[in-house]
Scaffold this active site. Sequence first.
Site, PDB file in Angstrom:
ATOM      1  N   CYS A  30      65.964  22.619  24.669  1.00  0.00           N
ATOM      2  CA  CYS A  30      66.999  22.926  23.558  1.00  0.00           C
ATOM      3  C   CYS A  30      67.488  24.305  23.743  1.00  0.00           C
ATOM      4  O   CYS A  30      67.133  24.535  22.921  1.00  0.00           O
ATOM      5  CB  CYS A  30      67.060  22.415  22.018  1.00  0.00           C
ATOM      6  N   CYS A  81      75.877  22.428  24.468  1.00  0.00           N
ATOM      7  CA  CYS A  81      74.176  21.679  24.427  1.00  0.00           C
ATOM      8  C   CYS A  81      74.194  22.821  25.925  1.00  0.00           C
ATOM      9  O   CYS A  81      74.481  23.483  27.457  1.00  0.00           O
ATOM     10  CB  CYS A  81      75.131  20.365  26.120  1.00  0.00           C
TER      11      CYS A  81
END
Length: 295
Positions: A83, A231
Amino acid sequence: MSALANHAFAKMNGIGNEIVVVDLRDSAVQGRAQVSAAEARAVASPAGGVPYDQLMVLQPPRLDGTEAFISIYNNDGSEAGACGNGMRCVVRRIFEKTGQTSATFQTRAGLLNCWQGPAPDLYTVDMGAPKFGWQDIPLAEEFRDTRYIELQVGPIDNPVLHSPSVVSMGNPHAIFWVDDVNAYDLERFGPLLEHHPIFPERANITLAHIVDRDHITIRTWERGAGLTKACGSAACATAVAAARLKRANRSVEITLPGGKLGIEWRERDDHVLMTGTADFEYEGRFDPALFASVA
Ligand SMILES: N[C@@H](CCC[C@H](N)C(=O)O)C(=O)O
């Protein structure tokens, strides 16, 4: 009792990607720093009151020279290997507390070197080397060339979306090349593609428009979290996929709905560097009652 009960958290965001950071390295929770899928879902639930895209849980280090082992949860309770935006939030939080300007972390996907810079409000994460093998992404069947794979949405003779590039950045990504990222109902197509049988571990689904060799615009439907404002790993996957197709340079600026990221696919070691901001929103403490009925 849950390791999260009564524990402090920081609500942050990485260019709009909603992140919660919890540091479970303190001695009081040594040995029970695990968070279950149900506990992760409870935090994000309306009753939990701390909606997030990803929950970053810092656990005691498992390797010398690392600050922490980080478990990454999507808001559906599933775990992710990478992430990018969450890492920048973790890094800012730790650096502000300790005065450090660089650190190494471990996640399920490997080691991540992170540092402050190239400007004081920017944080850079070395996201490691991308993987392109069909078994690494993973795909359910063999594709020798993952620059484009056979996959489409819509009528067979006139597909709405087709032929994505696929990449692993420690998590699976499919990138569909389009002329206008806002011209598609990603909320409708995203879940269908995320759960397509070709992706046995599901996938993050990105629409990407190559503006020129230095600029790309993307929108992403995230595995386990849905539509997000940003993202980071998708930005990395897109930059690498575009460079692999020789349609962009190895260093590009990616525009996402929540802001911009600089991505460099470094020639000398194949690593992908992601640079961007990380914003602090507020601190809180988890209500123990939230975890009373979840395992
Ligand atoms: N927001 C993230 C990606 C989070 C994980 C992803 N949803 C997955 O399950 O792979 C980022 O900034 O990279």
